[in-house]
Write a protein that holds these residues in place. Structure first.
Motif, mmCIF file in Angstrom:
data_model
loop_
_atom_site.group_PDB
_atom_site.id
_atom_site.type_symbol
_atom_site.label_atom_id
_atom_site.label_comp_id
_atom_site.label_asym_id
_atom_site.label_seq_id
_atom_site.Cartn_x
_atom_site.Cartn_y
_atom_site.Cartn_z
ATOM 1 N N VAL A 1 27.372 78.281 62.677
ATOM 2 C CA VAL A 1 28.809 78.509 62.520
ATOM 3 C C VAL A 1 29.222 79.829 63.168
ATOM 4 C CG1 VAL A 1 30.644 78.925 60.818
ATOM 5 C CG2 VAL A 1 29.033 77.035 60.492
ATOM 6 N N ASP A 2 28.444 80.869 62.979
ATOM 7 C CA ASP A 2 28.751 82.161 63.592
ATOM 8 C C ASP A 2 28.781 82.052 65.110
ATOM 9 O OD1 ASP A 2 28.978 83.408 61.148
ATOM 10 O OD2 ASP A 2 27.017 84.403 61.252
ATOM 11 N N ALA A 3 27.813 81.359 65.678
ATOM 12 C CA ALA A 3 27.750 81.210 67.135
ATOM 13 C C ALA A 3 28.924 80.382 67.647
ATOM 14 C CB ALA A 3 26.431 80.566 67.551
ATOM 15 N N VAL A 4 29.241 79.300 66.953
ATOM 16 C CA VAL A 4 30.334 78.430 67.365
ATOM 17 C C VAL A 4 31.682 79.152 67.242
ATOM 18 C CG1 VAL A 4 31.584 76.311 66.748
ATOM 19 C CG2 VAL A 4 29.091 76.297 66.882
ATOM 20 N N GLY B 1 32.318 82.148 67.897
ATOM 21 C CA GLY B 1 32.510 83.217 68.866
ATOM 22 C C GLY B 1 31.642 84.444 68.698
ATOM 23 N N GLU B 2 30.693 84.416 67.782
ATOM 24 C CA GLU B 2 29.791 85.554 67.605
ATOM 25 C C GLU B 2 28.801 85.543 68.770
ATOM 26 O OE1 GLU B 2 28.647 88.985 65.928
ATOM 27 O OE2 GLU B 2 30.159 87.747 64.949
ATOM 28 N N GLU B 3 29.133 86.261 69.838
ATOM 29 C CA GLU B 3 28.369 86.213 71.089
ATOM 30 C C GLU B 3 26.880 86.505 70.902
ATOM 31 O OE1 GLU B 3 29.472 85.473 74.310
ATOM 32 O OE2 GLU B 3 31.374 84.884 73.425
ATOM 33 N N LYS B 4 26.559 87.430 70.020
ATOM 34 C CA LYS B 4 25.148 87.798 69.851
ATOM 35 C C LYS B 4 24.322 86.660 69.258
ATOM 36 C CE LYS B 4 25.579 89.919 65.298
ATOM 37 N NZ LYS B 4 25.410 91.098 64.504
ATOM 38 N N MET B 5 24.992 85.632 68.706
ATOM 39 C CA MET B 5 24.290 84.504 68.106
ATOM 40 C C MET B 5 23.996 83.399 69.110
ATOM 41 S SD MET B 5 23.978 85.756 65.170
ATOM 42 C CE MET B 5 23.231 84.424 64.289
ATOM 43 N N LEU B 6 24.593 83.452 70.296
ATOM 44 C CA LEU B 6 24.434 82.362 71.265
ATOM 45 C C LEU B 6 22.987 82.108 71.682
ATOM 46 C CD1 LEU B 6 27.592 82.762 73.500
ATOM 47 C CD2 LEU B 6 27.127 81.012 71.775
ATOM 48 N N PRO B 7 22.178 83.131 71.938
ATOM 49 C CA PRO B 7 20.772 82.829 72.263
ATOM 50 C C PRO B 7 20.055 82.101 71.118
ATOM 51 C CG PRO B 7 21.304 85.061 72.923
ATOM 52 C CD PRO B 7 22.464 84.561 72.100
ATOM 53 N N GLY B 8 20.385 82.473 69.892
ATOM 54 C CA GLY B 8 19.790 81.793 68.739
ATOM 55 C C GLY B 8 20.189 80.336 68.685
ATOM 56 N N LEU B 9 21.433 80.060 69.041
ATOM 57 C CA LEU B 9 21.906 78.683 69.072
ATOM 58 C C LEU B 9 21.133 77.873 70.104
ATOM 59 C CD1 LEU B 9 24.026 76.884 67.716
ATOM 60 C CD2 LEU B 9 25.600 77.522 69.549
ATOM 61 N N GLY B 10 20.835 78.508 71.226
ATOM 62 C CA GLY B 10 20.037 77.835 72.253
ATOM 63 C C GLY B 10 18.641 77.498 71.760
ATOM 64 N N VAL B 11 18.036 78.405 71.024
ATOM 65 C CA VAL B 11 16.696 78.157 70.492
ATOM 66 C C VAL B 11 16.743 77.056 69.436
ATOM 67 C CG1 VAL B 11 14.775 79.174 69.185
ATOM 68 C CG2 VAL B 11 15.849 80.471 71.041
ATOM 69 N N LEU B 12 17.778 77.067 68.601
ATOM 70 C CA LEU B 12 17.914 76.005 67.606
ATOM 71 C C LEU B 12 18.096 74.651 68.281
ATOM 72 C CD1 LEU B 12 20.243 77.689 64.950
ATOM 73 C CD2 LEU B 12 17.776 77.307 64.802
ATOM 74 N N PHE B 13 18.903 74.619 69.337
ATOM 75 C CA PHE B 13 19.086 73.360 70.056
ATOM 76 C C PHE B 13 17.776 72.902 70.690
ATOM 77 C CE2 PHE B 13 20.116 70.752 73.760
ATOM 78 C CZ PHE B 13 20.802 69.730 73.121
ATOM 79 N N GLU B 14 17.015 73.829 71.209
ATOM 80 C CA GLU B 14 15.712 73.484 71.794
ATOM 81 C C GLU B 14 14.821 72.816 70.736
ATOM 82 O OE1 GLU B 14 12.198 75.645 74.337
ATOM 83 O OE2 GLU B 14 13.094 76.766 72.678
ATOM 84 N N LEU B 15 14.824 73.352 69.518
ATOM 85 C CA LEU B 15 14.019 72.765 68.440
ATOM 86 C C LEU B 15 14.493 71.342 68.124
ATOM 87 C CD1 LEU B 15 13.765 75.809 66.013
ATOM 88 C CD2 LEU B 15 11.948 74.865 67.451
#
Length: 72
Positions: free
Chosen positions: A26-29, A31-45
């Motif tokens: 939710v934070d990444a979606v 607009g929390e820019e610093k969370m975007l790399p984490g979102l990418g890793v979660l999507f990879e999983l």
């Protein structure tokens, strides 16, 4: 300096429960820019654990989302 961002993110979320993982998304979606790399890793999983049918469903949803976002 050798920094493995993927491993660092996985280490940071390794003890997270579903509520904490959802908050990260939710934070990444929102607009929390610093969370975007984490979102990418979660999507990879998610992607690596998904069947071919599930991957196709995700691609269909992503394609629709891109079309809607770019038609606004």
């Amino acid at each position: 300096m050798d920094l493995n961002l993927r491993k660092a993110i996985l280490s940071n979320i390794s003890d997270n429960d579903q509520t904490q993982l959802q908050a990260t998304i939710v934070d990444a979606v929102n607009g929390e820019e610093k969370m975007l790399p984490g979102l990418g890793v979660l999507f990879e999983l998610i992607w690596t654990q998904s069947s071919e049918e599930e991957k196709q469903e995700m691609l269909d949803a992503l394609e629709q989302g891109v079309k809607q976002a770019t038609s606004s």
